[in-house]
Design a protein around this motif. Structure first.
Motif, PDB file in Angstrom:
ATOM      1  N   THR A   1       0.807  -1.169  -0.003  1.00  0.00           N
ATOM      2  CA  THR A   1      -0.216  -0.139  -0.021  1.00  0.00           C
ATOM      3  C   THR A   1       0.982   1.112  -0.058  1.00  0.00           C
ATOM      4  O   THR A   1       1.998   1.289   0.155  1.00  0.00           O
ATOM      5  CB  THR A   1      -0.933   0.038   1.303  1.00  0.00           C
ATOM      6  OG1 THR A   1      -0.014   0.429   2.419  1.00  0.00           O
ATOM      7  CG2 THR A   1      -1.592  -1.326   1.356  1.00  0.00           C
ATOM      8  N   ASP A   2       0.465   2.396  -0.111  1.00  0.00           N
ATOM      9  CA  ASP A   2       0.963   3.594  -0.144  1.00  0.00           C
ATOM     10  C   ASP A   2       1.297   4.022   1.324  1.00  0.00           C
ATOM     11  O   ASP A   2       1.993   5.119   1.712  1.00  0.00           O
ATOM     12  CB  ASP A   2       0.385   4.708  -0.776  1.00  0.00           C
ATOM     13  CG  ASP A   2      -0.801   5.371  -0.266  1.00  0.00           C
ATOM     14  OD1 ASP A   2      -1.387   4.869   0.733  1.00  0.00           O
ATOM     15  OD2 ASP A   2      -1.527   6.004  -0.924  1.00  0.00           O
ATOM     16  N   GLY A   3       0.915   3.257   2.356  1.00  0.00           N
ATOM     17  CA  GLY A   3       1.087   3.803   3.813  1.00  0.00           C
ATOM     18  C   GLY A   3       0.382   4.441   4.286  1.00  0.00           C
ATOM     19  O   GLY A   3       0.252   4.667   5.709  1.00  0.00           O
ATOM     20  N   SER A   4      -0.930   4.849   3.637  1.00  0.00           N
ATOM     21  CA  SER A   4      -2.070   5.671   4.235  1.00  0.00           C
ATOM     22  C   SER A   4      -2.845   4.300   4.969  1.00  0.00           C
ATOM     23  O   SER A   4      -3.230   3.486   4.535  1.00  0.00           O
ATOM     24  CB  SER A   4      -3.091   6.100   3.102  1.00  0.00           C
ATOM     25  OG  SER A   4      -2.178   7.196   2.507  1.00  0.00           O
TER      26      SER A   4
ATOM     27  N   GLY B   1       6.872   3.958  -6.240  1.00  0.00           N
ATOM     28  CA  GLY B   1       6.593   3.910  -4.750  1.00  0.00           C
ATOM     29  C   GLY B   1       5.810   2.734  -4.117  1.00  0.00           C
ATOM     30  O   GLY B   1       5.020   2.068  -5.007  1.00  0.00           O
ATOM     31  N   GLY B   2       5.507   2.495  -2.910  1.00  0.00           N
ATOM     32  CA  GLY B   2       4.728   1.760  -2.172  1.00  0.00           C
ATOM     33  C   GLY B   2       3.464   1.914  -2.715  1.00  0.00           C
ATOM     34  O   GLY B   2       2.816   2.913  -2.628  1.00  0.00           O
ATOM     35  N   GLY B   3       2.831   0.785  -2.879  1.00  0.00           N
ATOM     36  CA  GLY B   3       1.263   1.095  -3.510  1.00  0.00           C
ATOM     37  C   GLY B   3       0.955   1.376  -4.804  1.00  0.00           C
ATOM     38  O   GLY B   3      -0.125   1.740  -5.077  1.00  0.00           O
ATOM     39  N   ARG B   4       2.176   1.776  -5.500  1.00  0.00           N
ATOM     40  CA  ARG B   4       2.083   2.216  -6.713  1.00  0.00           C
ATOM     41  C   ARG B   4       2.786   1.536  -7.979  1.00  0.00           C
ATOM     42  O   ARG B   4       2.970   2.098  -8.748  1.00  0.00           O
ATOM     43  CB  ARG B   4       2.530   3.625  -6.691  1.00  0.00           C
ATOM     44  CG  ARG B   4       1.848   4.384  -5.808  1.00  0.00           C
ATOM     45  CD  ARG B   4       2.506   6.267  -5.751  1.00  0.00           C
ATOM     46  NE  ARG B   4       1.444   6.896  -5.000  1.00  0.00           N
ATOM     47  CZ  ARG B   4       1.546   7.207  -3.665  1.00  0.00           C
ATOM     48  NH1 ARG B   4       2.685   6.578  -2.869  1.00  0.00           N
ATOM     49  NH2 ARG B   4       0.871   7.998  -3.143  1.00  0.00           N
ATOM     50  N   GLY B   5       2.840   0.354  -7.605  1.00  0.00           N
ATOM     51  CA  GLY B   5       3.440  -0.610  -8.630  1.00  0.00           C
ATOM     52  C   GLY B   5       4.722  -1.144  -8.328  1.00  0.00           C
ATOM     53  O   GLY B   5       5.539  -1.946  -9.278  1.00  0.00           O
ATOM     54  N   ALA B   6       5.196  -0.816  -7.270  1.00  0.00           N
ATOM     55  CA  ALA B   6       6.723  -1.321  -6.698  1.00  0.00           C
ATOM     56  C   ALA B   6       6.774  -2.973  -6.582  1.00  0.00           C
ATOM     57  O   ALA B   6       7.836  -3.318  -7.129  1.00  0.00           O
ATOM     58  CB  ALA B   6       6.955  -0.660  -5.471  1.00  0.00           C
ATOM     59  N   VAL B   7       5.876  -3.556  -6.208  1.00  0.00           N
ATOM     60  CA  VAL B   7       5.588  -4.944  -6.001  1.00  0.00           C
ATOM     61  C   VAL B   7       5.748  -5.444  -7.483  1.00  0.00           C
ATOM     62  O   VAL B   7       6.494  -6.334  -7.676  1.00  0.00           O
ATOM     63  CB  VAL B   7       4.643  -5.367  -5.195  1.00  0.00           C
ATOM     64  CG1 VAL B   7       4.525  -6.709  -4.943  1.00  0.00           C
ATOM     65  CG2 VAL B   7       4.831  -4.760  -3.709  1.00  0.00           C
ATOM     66  N   ARG B   8       4.818  -4.814  -8.349  1.00  0.00           N
ATOM     67  CA  ARG B   8       4.798  -5.536  -9.683  1.00  0.00           C
ATOM     68  C   ARG B   8       6.278  -5.451 -10.357  1.00  0.00           C
ATOM     69  O   ARG B   8       6.879  -6.121 -11.077  1.00  0.00           O
ATOM     70  CB  ARG B   8       4.008  -4.735 -10.388  1.00  0.00           C
ATOM     71  CG  ARG B   8       4.113  -4.913 -12.166  1.00  0.00           C
ATOM     72  CD  ARG B   8       3.569  -6.525 -12.357  1.00  0.00           C
ATOM     73  NE  ARG B   8       3.530  -6.812 -13.670  1.00  0.00           N
ATOM     74  CZ  ARG B   8       2.447  -6.668 -14.510  1.00  0.00           C
ATOM     75  NH1 ARG B   8       1.251  -6.185 -14.114  1.00  0.00           N
ATOM     76  NH2 ARG B   8       2.474  -7.189 -15.826  1.00  0.00           N
ATOM     77  N   GLU B   9       6.850  -4.168 -10.214  1.00  0.00           N
ATOM     78  CA  GLU B   9       8.394  -3.995 -10.635  1.00  0.00           C
ATOM     79  C   GLU B   9       9.214  -5.174 -10.042  1.00  0.00           C
ATOM     80  O   GLU B   9      10.173  -5.619 -10.769  1.00  0.00           O
ATOM     81  CB  GLU B   9       8.852  -2.733 -10.153  1.00  0.00           C
ATOM     82  CG  GLU B   9       9.778  -2.097 -10.730  1.00  0.00           C
ATOM     83  CD  GLU B   9      10.015  -0.565 -10.147  1.00  0.00           C
ATOM     84  OE1 GLU B   9      11.559  -0.295  -9.928  1.00  0.00           O
ATOM     85  OE2 GLU B   9       9.279   0.110  -9.920  1.00  0.00           O
ATOM     86  N   ILE B  10       9.174  -5.405  -8.799  1.00  0.00           N
ATOM     87  CA  ILE B  10       9.932  -6.516  -8.166  1.00  0.00           C
ATOM     88  C   ILE B  10       9.895  -7.728  -8.768  1.00  0.00           C
ATOM     89  O   ILE B  10      10.540  -8.586  -9.219  1.00  0.00           O
ATOM     90  CB  ILE B  10       9.835  -6.672  -6.870  1.00  0.00           C
ATOM     91  CG1 ILE B  10      10.098  -5.113  -5.790  1.00  0.00           C
ATOM     92  CG2 ILE B  10      10.375  -7.638  -5.996  1.00  0.00           C
ATOM     93  CD1 ILE B  10       9.784  -4.977  -4.491  1.00  0.00           C
TER      94      ILE B  10
END
Length: 167
Positions: free
Chosen positions: A25-28, A147-156
């Motif tokens: 998530t974006d941390g919110s 950033g977190g919650g903005r596609g970073a996990v997909r990048e990984i």
């Protein structure tokens, strides 16, 4: 870490370990008037996790917070190893590695804040997101562009899957 070195390290990864808040998530933290929490997850991150699992990468989530919203999303994605409300992430990781028979050098750990430094340090690949705490950025082997919650996990996940295909 240089690109060739990163791809070589990614090709060895058998277990991907993620934090939730600030990574998936974006941390919110969003609460309605009844005090119920909701979270926003990026659909591409979910697809990336499905692709990584289909390619043979085991996936786990270790979070310090209990969250029904996170539990629901992770169940929907069929993430098999979910540990929510666990403050000693290193202890959980050590137990999981032993249970799965995976050496720490074959694990990638993704975090965004100082509570994740312990697991990132023992992993074969310590990863953080673009908008992570500065101490975590300095400690990471690789920092995503997203950033977190903005596609970073997909990048990984894309890196892990493509590295396995070319290894």
């Amino acid at each position: 870490m240089e690109p060739d070195e990163l791809r070589a390290a990614a090709a060895r990864i058998r277990l991907l370990v993620l934090d939730v808040d600030g990574v998936l998530t974006d941390g919110s933290l969003l609460y309605d008037t009844e005090g119920r929490e909701s979270k926003s997850f990026h659909v591409r991150d979910g697809y990336g996790l499905q692709q990584a699992m289909a390619a043979g990468v085991m996936v786990a989530v270790i979070s310090g917070r209990r969250s029904p919203a996170a539990a629901a999303r992770l169940a929907e994605l069929r993430v098999p190893h979910v540990f929510l409300g666990r403050n000693d992430k290193r202890e959980v990781l050590d137990q999981l590695l032993a249970e799965l028979g995976v050496p720490a050098s074959h694990a990638a750990c993704v975090g965004d804040d100082v509570t994740d430094l312990g697991i990132m340090a023992v992993a074969g690949l310590g990863i953080t997101v673009a908008d992570a705490h500065p101490d975590v950025v300095r400690a990471a082997d690789w920092v995503t562009q997203a950033g977190g919650g903005r596609g970073a996990v997909r990048e990984i996940c894309d890196l892990l899957v493509s590295s396995r295909q070319t290894a």
